[in-house]
Design an enzyme around this catalytic site. Structure first.
Site, PDB file in Angstrom:
ATOM      1  CB  CYS A  15     -13.067  -6.016  -2.457  1.00 28.50           C
ATOM      2  SG  CYS A  15     -11.932  -4.714  -2.051  1.00 28.50           S
TER       3      CYS A  15
HETATM    4  N1  LIG Z   1     -10.497  -0.526  -1.960  1.00 38.24           N
HETATM    5  C1  LIG Z   1     -11.443  -1.165  -1.339  1.00 38.24           C
HETATM    6  O1  LIG Z   1     -12.582  -0.745  -1.347  1.00 38.24           O
HETATM    7  C2  LIG Z   1     -11.173  -2.467  -0.615  1.00 38.24           C
HETATM    8  C3  LIG Z   1     -12.269  -3.170  -0.117  1.00 38.24           C
HETATM    9  C4  LIG Z   1     -12.058  -4.394   0.490  1.00 38.24           C
HETATM   10  C5  LIG Z   1     -10.765  -4.908   0.619  1.00 38.24           C
HETATM   11  N2  LIG Z   1      -9.695  -4.193   0.167  1.00 38.24           N
HETATM   12  C6  LIG Z   1      -8.385  -4.751   0.424  1.00 38.24           C
HETATM   13  O2  LIG Z   1      -7.513  -3.776   0.980  1.00 38.24           O
HETATM   14  C7  LIG Z   1      -6.181  -3.989   0.529  1.00 38.24           C
HETATM   15  C8  LIG Z   1      -5.625  -2.730  -0.092  1.00 38.24           C
HETATM   16  O3  LIG Z   1      -6.446  -2.333  -1.170  1.00 38.24           O
HETATM   17  P1  LIG Z   1      -6.454  -0.878  -1.826  1.00 38.24           P
HETATM   18  O4  LIG Z   1      -7.754  -0.793  -2.548  1.00 38.24           O
HETATM   19  O5  LIG Z   1      -6.095   0.169  -0.836  1.00 38.24           O
HETATM   20  O6  LIG Z   1      -5.262  -1.013  -2.876  1.00 38.24           O
HETATM   21  P2  LIG Z   1      -4.579   0.180  -3.721  1.00 38.24           P
HETATM   22  O7  LIG Z   1      -4.015  -0.463  -4.938  1.00 38.24           O
HETATM   23  O8  LIG Z   1      -5.511   1.329  -3.865  1.00 38.24           O
HETATM   24  O9  LIG Z   1      -3.405   0.677  -2.785  1.00 38.24           O
HETATM   25  C9  LIG Z   1      -2.349  -0.123  -2.405  1.00 38.24           C
HETATM   26  C10 LIG Z   1      -1.089   0.726  -2.411  1.00 38.24           C
HETATM   27  O10 LIG Z   1      -0.034  -0.096  -1.906  1.00 38.24           O
HETATM   28  C11 LIG Z   1       1.164   0.252  -2.595  1.00 38.24           C
HETATM   29  N3  LIG Z   1       2.098  -0.866  -2.450  1.00 38.24           N
HETATM   30  C12 LIG Z   1       2.072  -2.088  -3.036  1.00 38.24           C
HETATM   31  N4  LIG Z   1       3.079  -2.846  -2.565  1.00 38.24           N
HETATM   32  C13 LIG Z   1       3.774  -2.088  -1.675  1.00 38.24           C
HETATM   33  C14 LIG Z   1       4.915  -2.323  -0.874  1.00 38.24           C
HETATM   34  N5  LIG Z   1       5.514  -3.506  -0.864  1.00 38.24           N
HETATM   35  N6  LIG Z   1       5.362  -1.316  -0.100  1.00 38.24           N
HETATM   36  C15 LIG Z   1       4.734  -0.116  -0.080  1.00 38.24           C
HETATM   37  N7  LIG Z   1       3.638   0.161  -0.823  1.00 38.24           N
HETATM   38  C16 LIG Z   1       3.155  -0.825  -1.606  1.00 38.24           C
HETATM   39  C17 LIG Z   1       0.708   0.515  -4.020  1.00 38.24           C
HETATM   40  O11 LIG Z   1       1.627   1.337  -4.700  1.00 38.24           O
HETATM   41  C18 LIG Z   1      -0.648   1.200  -3.784  1.00 38.24           C
HETATM   42  O12 LIG Z   1      -0.531   2.615  -3.759  1.00 38.24           O
HETATM   43  C19 LIG Z   1      -6.275  -5.190  -0.407  1.00 38.24           C
HETATM   44  O13 LIG Z   1      -5.990  -6.354   0.303  1.00 38.24           O
HETATM   45  C20 LIG Z   1      -7.717  -5.203  -0.833  1.00 38.24           C
HETATM   46  O14 LIG Z   1      -8.166  -6.489  -1.206  1.00 38.24           O
HETATM   47  C21 LIG Z   1      -9.879  -2.988  -0.470  1.00 38.24           C
END
Ligand SMILES: NC(=O)c1ccc[n+]([C@@H]2O[C@H](COP(=O)([O-])OP(=O)(O)OC[C@H]3O[C@@H](n4cnc5c(N)ncnc54)[C@H](O)[C@@H]3O)[C@@H](O)[C@H]2O)c1
Length: 397
Positions: A261
């Site tokens: 992020c």
């Molecule tokens: N992790 C954090 O602390 C955090 C903090 C701020 C913002 N974010 C935002 O949250 C969002 C998600 O982040 P995350 O950390 O959970 O990511 P992540 O990579 O941990 O999880 C995302 C999941 O989505 C799945 N995926 C991808 N494309 C897909 C599709 N088309 N259909 C179904 N599944 C699909 C992947 O296999 C993965 O398991 C992002 O936009 C990120 O910028 C995350």
């Protein structure tokens, strides 16, 4: 009968959210395109530290949660949430490909009056201008026949104080009805849900939160270089300034920001700002300083050892922040690459990460020319270094 919801993306954001919603009485279908992850979760094994195997097993056993690899035409949920990655592409610019693909799946399953909530971080205007048209195309419905909301996630992995339930949640809707429906959904398991004036306000608020961190951390990192030059410890300076009870917030030095992020989201804002003809120069400078920090520590190591060629260096902690195993966008990767480029023989220790880039964590011993503390996990015992010289990226004179 329980209200059925779908959550696309079962990662650091989607999985905790799914379990929180399942505990609140929803029937949750988690969807993830990673088939390995889906079978891991369905067999009760958690892919992330913040969620225990027991929590997953209990929800599966109660019938409140299960994980699927895709949404099919029989999928019948009242709301679909989208929590997929929105990373930067190889050109260091926003990559919406995962989001587009997830929205297409959601669009196929969208019913009249159905609710779609986007949680992934995106640029202002993306929900209205990119997501709504995809939903219309895939569902055959017009935008006034379904409800769309944007609600940025605020998960902070390893944070023991601020959890989903006690972290206030922002929501916004394409219509007031969408915002109210999203608020009602989250209010079952989150204490405070605030409605923003528009989708764009909520989208930009998320980018402001993370850009604020990048700018301030980069500022402190730049200042830490100055403090080291004049022989004082930046942490003493921060702690002194932090005695002021108003108008100051402490940020601490490091090899740079990492994770999914803080290094990424500000670039979404900077790119939108450039497009709008109002560049955010602070963000661009902070990004530049952040990317330079690993090289600064390579030059410090070089100074301490009088050259790095053939020197044995142990890097301690490789994940992007203490007490997590997540190595996404970790600045320690650039630190190690820079040390190796200068001829050092680099090993690393991180028993949370265990294996990374086809290498394994090595024990901490006193058999190195230099130890660099990159990510100080709580479990790490530095006494095992004996008399090894130490370069602490978290602040030293
Ligand atoms: N992790 C954090 O602390 C955090 C903090 C701020 C913002 N974010 C935002 O949250 C969002 C998600 O982040 P995350 O950390 O959970 O990511 P992540 O990579 O941990 O999880 C995302 C999941 O989505 C799945 N995926 C991808 N494309 C897909 C599709 N088309 N259909 C179904 N599944 C699909 C992947 O296999 C993965 O398991 C992002 O936009 C990120 O910028 C995350």
């Amino acid at each position: 009968m329980k209200t059925k919801i779908g959550i696309i993306g079962q990662g650091y954001v989607g999985l905790p959210l799914s379990l929180a919603a399942a505990s609140a009485g929803y029937e949750v279908l988690g969807i993830d395109s990673d088939t390995k992850k889906v079978s891991q979760i369905n067999s009760g094994n958690s892919p992330i530290e913040d969620i225990s195997n027991n929590e997953i097993s209990a929800m599966i056993k109660s019938g409140s949660y299960r994980c699927l690899t895709h949404v099919d035409s029989t999928f019948d949920a009242e709301a679909i949430l989208i929590c997929v990655p929105t990373p930067l592409g190889s050109d260091h610019q926003p990559d919406l490909s995962y989001l587009r693909s997830a929205v297409e799946s959601a669009g196929k399953a969208l019913k009249q009056r159905g609710l779609i909530i986007i949680e992934s971080t995106i640029q202002p205007g993306t929900t209205r201008d990119v997501i709504v048209p995809i939903l219309e195309k895939m569902s055959g419905l017009s935008h006034d026949q379904f409800l769309v909301s944007y609600s940025p996630e605020r998960i902070d992995p390893a944070n023991k104080t601020w959890k989903i339930s006690n972290t206030p949640k922002l929501v916004a809707g394409l219509t007031d009805e969408a915002a109210q429906k999203a608020k009602a959904f989250y209010s079952k398991f989150i204490n405070q849900v605030d409605i923003c004036d528009s989708l764009e306000v909520a989208e930009t608020a998320k980018l402001l939160e993370n850009s604020f961190r990048l700018v301030n951390i980069s500022f402190i990192n730049e200042l830490s270089i100055f403090c080291q030059k004049i022989g004082i410890n930046i942490n003493d300076v921060i702690n002194a300034a932090a005695t002021k009870p108003y108008g100051f917030m402490p940020f601490y030095p490091s090899v740079g920001v990492g994770g999914h992020c803080i290094p990424v989201d500000p670039i979404y804002l900077a790119s939108a700002a450039k497009e709008a003809g109002a560049p955010t120069r602070f963000i661009e400078l902070a990004d530049q300083i952040n990317l330079e920090m690993p090289n600064y520590f390579v030059s410090r190591a070089n100074e301490i050892l009088g050259g790095l060629k053939g020197k044995k260096v142990l890097v301690i902690g490789v994940s992007y922040k203490p007490n997590v195993s997540d190595v996404r966008e970790t600045p320690v990767a650039s630190l190690i690459a820079g040390l190796e480029k200068s001829g050092a023989s680099v090993s690393w220790h991180d028993d949370l990460v265990k294996t990374w880039n086809n290498q394994s964590s090595v024990p901490i011993t006193d058999q190195y020319d230099l130890a660099i503390i990159a990510t100080p996990h709580d479990y790490i015992q530095l006494s095992k270094l004996g008399n090894t010289p130490v370069l602490n990226t978290r602040g030293s004179k």
